[in-house]
Motif scaffolding. Structure first.
Motif, PDB file in Angstrom:
ATOM      1  N   ILE A  39       0.868  -1.308  -0.078  1.00 21.69           N
ATOM      2  CA  ILE A  39      -0.075  -0.013   0.003  1.00 21.69           C
ATOM      3  C   ILE A  39       1.068   1.196  -0.118  1.00 21.69           C
ATOM      4  CG2 ILE A  39      -1.860   1.268   1.316  1.00 21.69           C
ATOM      5  CD1 ILE A  39      -2.901  -1.396   2.301  1.00 21.69           C
ATOM      6  N   ALA A  40       1.898   1.254   1.041  1.00 24.39           N
ATOM      7  CA  ALA A  40       2.932   2.288   0.833  1.00 24.39           C
ATOM      8  C   ALA A  40       3.477   2.603  -0.400  1.00 24.39           C
ATOM      9  CB  ALA A  40       3.905   2.064   2.069  1.00 24.39           C
ATOM     10  N   ILE A  41       3.795   1.261  -1.355  1.00 23.48           N
ATOM     11  CA  ILE A  41       4.532   1.701  -2.462  1.00 23.48           C
ATOM     12  C   ILE A  41       3.561   2.361  -3.347  1.00 23.48           C
ATOM     13  CG2 ILE A  41       5.191   0.446  -4.473  1.00 23.48           C
ATOM     14  CD1 ILE A  41       6.537  -1.700  -2.641  1.00 23.48           C
ATOM     15  N   ALA A  42       2.219   1.802  -3.592  1.00 23.53           N
ATOM     16  CA  ALA A  42       1.179   2.474  -4.147  1.00 23.53           C
ATOM     17  C   ALA A  42       1.012   4.025  -3.800  1.00 23.53           C
ATOM     18  CB  ALA A  42      -0.277   1.569  -4.107  1.00 23.53           C
ATOM     19  N   TYR A  43       1.184   4.153  -2.633  1.00 20.98           N
ATOM     20  CA  TYR A  43       1.056   5.666  -2.092  1.00 20.98           C
ATOM     21  C   TYR A  43       2.066   6.517  -2.947  1.00 20.98           C
ATOM     22  CZ  TYR A  43       1.187   9.894   0.941  1.00 20.98           C
ATOM     23  OH  TYR A  43       1.256  10.920   1.469  1.00 20.98           O
ATOM     24  N   LEU A  44       3.269   5.911  -2.755  1.00 18.13           N
ATOM     25  CA  LEU A  44       4.341   6.790  -3.196  1.00 18.13           C
ATOM     26  C   LEU A  44       4.383   6.907  -4.825  1.00 18.13           C
ATOM     27  CD1 LEU A  44       6.788   8.019  -1.996  1.00 18.13           C
ATOM     28  CD2 LEU A  44       8.152   5.981  -2.125  1.00 18.13           C
ATOM     29  N   ILE A  45       3.847   5.776  -5.276  1.00 16.39           N
ATOM     30  CA  ILE A  45       3.839   5.883  -6.933  1.00 16.39           C
ATOM     31  C   ILE A  45       2.967   6.972  -7.341  1.00 16.39           C
ATOM     32  CG2 ILE A  45       2.882   4.629  -9.117  1.00 16.39           C
ATOM     33  CD1 ILE A  45       4.383   2.204  -7.816  1.00 16.39           C
ATOM     34  N   LEU A  46       1.716   7.023  -6.400  1.00 19.72           N
ATOM     35  CA  LEU A  46       0.590   8.124  -6.950  1.00 19.72           C
ATOM     36  C   LEU A  46       1.381   9.577  -6.534  1.00 19.72           C
ATOM     37  CD1 LEU A  46      -2.439   6.638  -5.367  1.00 19.72           C
ATOM     38  CD2 LEU A  46      -1.983   6.886  -7.662  1.00 19.72           C
ATOM     39  N   PHE A  47       2.025   9.665  -5.511  1.00 25.27           N
ATOM     40  CA  PHE A  47       2.790  10.862  -5.250  1.00 25.27           C
ATOM     41  C   PHE A  47       3.746  11.451  -6.306  1.00 25.27           C
ATOM     42  CE2 PHE A  47       6.332  13.238  -3.545  1.00 25.27           C
ATOM     43  CZ  PHE A  47       5.596  14.447  -3.127  1.00 25.27           C
ATOM     44  N   ALA A  48       4.586   9.935  -6.854  1.00 26.35           N
ATOM     45  CA  ALA A  48       5.476  10.243  -7.914  1.00 26.35           C
ATOM     46  C   ALA A  48       4.804  10.924  -9.252  1.00 26.35           C
ATOM     47  CB  ALA A  48       6.387   9.058  -8.316  1.00 26.35           C
ATOM     48  N   GLY A  49       3.501  10.256  -9.514  1.00 28.16           N
ATOM     49  CA  GLY A  49       2.930  10.857 -10.695  1.00 28.16           C
ATOM     50  C   GLY A  49       2.104  12.090 -10.481  1.00 28.16           C
ATOM     51  N   TYR A  50       1.794  12.599  -9.393  1.00 32.73           N
ATOM     52  CA  TYR A  50       1.560  14.043  -9.125  1.00 32.73           C
ATOM     53  C   TYR A  50       2.730  15.150  -9.212  1.00 32.73           C
ATOM     54  CZ  TYR A  50       0.957  18.019  -6.085  1.00 32.73           C
ATOM     55  OH  TYR A  50       0.863  19.182  -5.490  1.00 32.73           O
ATOM     56  N   LYS A  51       3.992  14.516  -9.028  1.00 30.46           N
ATOM     57  CA  LYS A  51       4.916  15.410  -9.111  1.00 30.46           C
ATOM     58  C   LYS A  51       5.793  15.270 -10.436  1.00 30.46           C
ATOM     59  CE  LYS A  51       6.962  17.297  -6.645  1.00 30.46           C
ATOM     60  NZ  LYS A  51       6.618  18.909  -6.129  1.00 30.46           N
ATOM     61  N   LYS A  52       4.856  14.572 -11.408  1.00 28.51           N
ATOM     62  CA  LYS A  52       5.460  14.258 -12.880  1.00 28.51           C
ATOM     63  C   LYS A  52       6.604  13.645 -13.157  1.00 28.51           C
ATOM     64  CE  LYS A  52       1.907  17.443 -13.703  1.00 28.51           C
ATOM     65  NZ  LYS A  52       0.651  16.802 -14.117  1.00 28.51           N
ATOM     66  N   PHE A  53       6.830  12.525 -12.176  1.00 26.97           N
ATOM     67  CA  PHE A  53       7.954  11.669 -12.616  1.00 26.97           C
ATOM     68  C   PHE A  53       7.497  10.935 -13.543  1.00 26.97           C
ATOM     69  CE2 PHE A  53       9.283  13.051  -8.277  1.00 26.97           C
ATOM     70  CZ  PHE A  53      10.821  13.323  -8.425  1.00 26.97           C
ATOM     71  N   SER A  54       8.068  10.544 -14.594  1.00 34.39           N
ATOM     72  CA  SER A  54       7.814   9.555 -15.597  1.00 34.39           C
ATOM     73  C   SER A  54       7.678   8.132 -15.088  1.00 34.39           C
ATOM     74  CB  SER A  54       8.862   9.667 -16.950  1.00 34.39           C
ATOM     75  OG  SER A  54       9.793   8.971 -16.660  1.00 34.39           O
ATOM     76  N   TRP A  55       6.893   7.270 -15.683  1.00 32.81           N
ATOM     77  CA  TRP A  55       6.764   5.770 -15.467  1.00 32.81           C
ATOM     78  C   TRP A  55       8.072   5.100 -15.733  1.00 32.81           C
ATOM     79  CZ3 TRP A  55       4.830   2.495 -12.186  1.00 32.81           C
ATOM     80  CH2 TRP A  55       5.098   1.268 -12.450  1.00 32.81           C
ATOM     81  N   ASP A  56       8.785   5.543 -16.759  1.00 30.49           N
ATOM     82  CA  ASP A  56      10.246   4.947 -16.750  1.00 30.49           C
ATOM     83  C   ASP A  56      10.963   5.037 -15.679  1.00 30.49           C
ATOM     84  OD1 ASP A  56       9.519   3.965 -19.279  1.00 30.49           O
ATOM     85  OD2 ASP A  56      10.562   5.603 -20.511  1.00 30.49           O
ATOM     86  N   PHE A  57      10.835   6.368 -15.083  1.00 29.67           N
ATOM     87  CA  PHE A  57      11.630   6.723 -14.013  1.00 29.67           C
ATOM     88  C   PHE A  57      11.299   5.796 -12.783  1.00 29.67           C
ATOM     89  CE2 PHE A  57      12.252   9.237  -9.895  1.00 29.67           C
ATOM     90  CZ  PHE A  57      13.587   9.799 -10.172  1.00 29.67           C
ATOM     91  N   ILE A  58      10.104   5.712 -12.700  1.00 33.92           N
ATOM     92  CA  ILE A  58       9.464   4.790 -11.312  1.00 33.92           C
ATOM     93  C   ILE A  58       9.924   3.439 -11.596  1.00 33.92           C
ATOM     94  CG2 ILE A  58       7.381   4.192 -10.298  1.00 33.92           C
ATOM     95  CD1 ILE A  58       5.999   6.858 -11.093  1.00 33.92           C
ATOM     96  N   HIS A  59       9.747   3.084 -12.864  1.00 25.45           N
ATOM     97  CA  HIS A  59      10.258   1.655 -13.214  1.00 25.45           C
ATOM     98  C   HIS A  59      12.040   1.309 -12.858  1.00 25.45           C
ATOM     99  CE1 HIS A  59      11.504  -1.658 -15.774  1.00 25.45           C
ATOM    100  NE2 HIS A  59      10.400  -2.114 -15.702  1.00 25.45           N
ATOM    101  N   GLU A  60      12.373   2.304 -13.106  1.00 27.22           N
ATOM    102  CA  GLU A  60      13.868   2.164 -12.977  1.00 27.22           C
ATOM    103  C   GLU A  60      14.278   2.191 -11.489  1.00 27.22           C
ATOM    104  OE1 GLU A  60      17.946   4.612 -13.988  1.00 27.22           O
ATOM    105  OE2 GLU A  60      16.305   5.229 -15.017  1.00 27.22           O
ATOM    106  N   ALA A  61      13.531   3.063 -10.607  1.00 20.55           N
ATOM    107  CA  ALA A  61      13.808   3.077  -9.364  1.00 20.55           C
ATOM    108  C   ALA A  61      13.359   1.882  -8.583  1.00 20.55           C
ATOM    109  CB  ALA A  61      12.754   4.266  -8.655  1.00 20.55           C
ATOM    110  N   LEU A  62      12.230   1.173  -9.147  1.00 24.75           N
ATOM    111  CA  LEU A  62      11.867  -0.248  -8.422  1.00 24.75           C
ATOM    112  C   LEU A  62      12.718  -1.033  -8.875  1.00 24.75           C
ATOM    113  CD1 LEU A  62       8.141  -0.014  -9.430  1.00 24.75           C
ATOM    114  CD2 LEU A  62       9.136   0.117  -7.306  1.00 24.75           C
ATOM    115  N   VAL A  63      13.317  -1.222  -9.914  1.00 21.70           N
ATOM    116  CA  VAL A  63      14.332  -2.105 -10.414  1.00 21.70           C
ATOM    117  C   VAL A  63      15.878  -1.863  -9.677  1.00 21.70           C
ATOM    118  CG1 VAL A  63      15.861  -2.833 -12.477  1.00 21.70           C
ATOM    119  CG2 VAL A  63      13.452  -2.191 -12.752  1.00 21.70           C
TER     120      VAL A  63
END
Length: 457
Positions: A39-63
C-alpha cells in the motif's frame, strides 16, 4: 544550495505519512507487513505521478531498489536449503545435544541463555528458538520457582544473540547486503560488539540465577536428548559442515560458494550415514524442508523446518521493502531530508549515532526489523562512503540497532510474537532481555571511542 524536485516540506510530510501508514496498518489494523508496504508503494507511486515523474523513472527506481537485494535473496534461498540438510545429516541435532549437556540445576538461568544462544546460532532463527526450546525452558523454570519474566528474558537474549552472530540469520545477511560488504567480513566485525555484550549478559544471568535454588525435573530435556540420539546421526562427523563454514569464513571465501560447499558436504554425509538415502527425497527436502518424525512433539516442532520455500516469506517482504526504498532513494526524498542536516553530520560519531537512532526509531514507529535495517542502510551508505567510514561499521550498526531492538517493542513483530508464544508480556520480560539493549550501547561506545585506523584493519 542543491535543489530537489521534491520539496523539503513534501519530503517530511511524505515520510511521516508513510511511517504512519505502515505502522497503523501493521500494528493498529493487524494486516501483514507485505500488504502494508505494498500500500505504501502504491501511495508513493501516486505521489510520483503527482510530481510528474515518468513511469520509466519509477520503473527504474523499483528495479534499482530490488536489484540491490539479489545477492541476499540468493543467500536466503541457500540458507533455507542448508538448514534442511543440516538437520538431516545430524549437524543441528548434534549441536543441540552438546548444548543440552551444559544444563545444570544450579546454573539454570545462565544455561538457558547459553543453550538458546547455541541453538539460535545453529538454526539462525530467533523465532524458532523461542517457540520451541524457549517454551521448554519456561516450563522447567516454573517447576523450580524461577520468575517467568526472568526466564523469558534469558530466552530472548540467547535467541537474539544466536541470531545476531549466525551466518544463517536473515537479518545478518540483510545488514551485510544492504551495506555492500561480504557476509563474513560483517560477522568478523560484528563479533567485536556482540561478544562483549554476550559476556556482560552472561555475567548478569549468572548473578540473577544464583538467587534461585530448587530441584529441576530434567525428564523433559532427557526425553529431547533421547529422541535426538535415537533418530539422528549424533557424532563428531556431523559437525564437519559447521567446521567448513568457519574455515571458509576465516579464509574470507564469499557466502554463496561457502553455503554451496557446506550443502554438498552435508549431502555426502547423508549418503554415508543413511542406508535408505534417496536423491528424490533429498531434493524434495531441500525444496520443502525437513519433516521430523521422532514422536517427540518438541523435537518435531523444532526440527521440522528449512527448505527453499521457508524463506519465501522473508524474500517477498524484502523485495517489497527494497522496492519502497528504491523509490525513496531515486526520488531523492531521503537525500532531501538529509541535505538539511548535512552540516550537523560532520563527524564519524554523529554519523554512527544518527544511523543507529534511525534504526531504533523505525523499530519504534513501524515495528518491523527488516525496514529498520533497509531504510537507514539505503539512506546513510553514501554518507559512510563520503566520510570514509568502513562499510563494515555501517552493517554492524544496522544489525546492532535494528534486529535486536525489535523484541523490546511491544507492538513490534518480534515483541508480539514472543509475548504471544511465551505468554509473557513484552513489558514484563523487557528489563531482563539485557542483551537486546546492551548490544546497541556497546556498539555505539565502541564506535565513539575506537580510532579510525582500528576500524580500517
Amino acid at each position: 544550495m542543491k535543489t530537489y524536485q521534491v520539496k523539503f516540506s513534501e519530503a517530511v510530510f511524505l515520510l511521516i505519512t508513510l511511517l504512519l501508514m505502515i505502522g497503523i496498518g501493521i500494528i493498529g489494523l493487524g494486516i501483514s507487513a507485505h500488504v502494508a508496504i505494498l500500500i505504501a508503494i502504491a501511495y508513493l507511486i501516486l505521489f510520483a505521478g503527482y510530481k510528474k515523474f515518468s513511469w520509466d523513472f519509477i520503473h527504474e527506481a523499483l528495479v534499482e531498489g530490488v536489484s540491490s537485494g539479489i545477492i541476499p535473496i540468493l543467500i536466503f534461498i541457500l540458507i533455507g536449503a542448508l538448514i534442511s540438510v543440516w538437520i538431516a545429516d545430524g549437524t543441528i541435532p548434534t549441536i543441540m545435544v552438546l548444548g543440552f549437556s551444559f544444563l545444570s540445576v544450579k546454573f539454570f538461568i545462565p544455561t538457558v541463555f547459553i543453550v538458546c544462544g547455541i541453538v539460535g546460532g545453529a538454526v539462525g532463527s530467533s523465532f524458532t528458538t523461542v517457540s520451541t526450546i524457549g517454551i521448554a525452558f519456561l516450563g522447567m523454570g516454573n517447576l523450580i520457582g524461577v520468575e517467568s519474566a526472568l526466564t523469558a528474558g534469558a530466552i530472548v537474549s540467547g535467541a537474539f544473540l544466536g541470531n545476531s552472530i549466525s551466518p544463517l540469520s536473515d537479518t545478518v545477511n540483510l545488514a551485510a547486503a544492504i551495506s555492500d560488504v561480504d557476509l563474513f567480513a560483517h560477522l568478523k566485525n560484528a563479533y567485536k560488539t556482540s561478544i562483549p555484550a554476550a559476556i556482560i549478559s552472561g555475567v548478569y544471568f549468572l548473578f540473577m540465577g544464583l538467587r534461585y535454588d530448587g530441584t529441576l525435573d530434567s525428564n523433559n530435556i532427557q526425553s529431547i536428548v533421547h529422541s535426538l540420539n535415537g533418530n539422528f546421526n549424533i557424532s563428531a562427523w556431523a559437525l564437519l559442515p559447521l567446521l567448513v563454514l568457519f574455515v571458509c569464513a576465516w579464509k574470507k571465501i564469499p557466502a554463496i560458494p561457502t553455503l554451496l560447499l557446506s550443502i554438498t558436504l552435508s549431502i555426502v554425509l547423508m549418503i554415508f550415514s543413511s542406508s535408505d538415502f534417496s536423491f528424490i527425497h533429498t531434493a524434495d527436502m531441500i525444496q520443502n524442508g525437513f519433516i521430523s518424525q521422532t514422536g517427540n512433539v518438541q523435537v518435531d516442532e523444532l526440527l521440522s523446518r528449512g527448505g527453499i520455500q521457508s524463506m519465501m516469506w522473508s524474500v517477498s517482504l524484502i523485495i517489497l521493502a527494497l522496492a519502497l526504498g528504491g523509490l525513496l532513494i531515486k526520488m531523492e526524498i531521503i537525500d532531501c531530508l538529509l541535505y538539511r542536516f548535512e552540516r550537523t553530520i560532520n563527524s564519524r560519531k554523529k554519523l554512527v549515532f544518527i544511523t543507529m537512532l534511525s534504526s531504533i526509531g523505525i523499530n519504534v514507529l513501524i515495528g518491523e526489523q527488516y525496514l529498520s535495517i533497509i531504510l537507514p542502510g539505503k539512506s546513510f551508505i553514501h554518507k559512510f562512503k563520503e566520510n570514509k567510514v568502513p562499510l563494515t561499521q555501517l552493517s554492524r550498526e544496522l544489525n546492532d540497532a535494528g534486529s535486536v531492538i525489535n523484541p523490546l517493542i511491544p507492538w513490534g513483530v518480534s515483541g508480539v510474537f514472543i509475548s504471544g508464544t511465551l505468554g509473557i508480556a513484552t513489558i514484563s520480560y523487557l528489563p531482563y532481555a539485557v542483551f537486546c539493549y546492551i548490544l546497541p550501547m556497546i556498539s555505539f561506545l565502541f564506535a565513539a571511542f575506537s580510532k579510525q585506523s582500528e576500524e580500517n584493519k
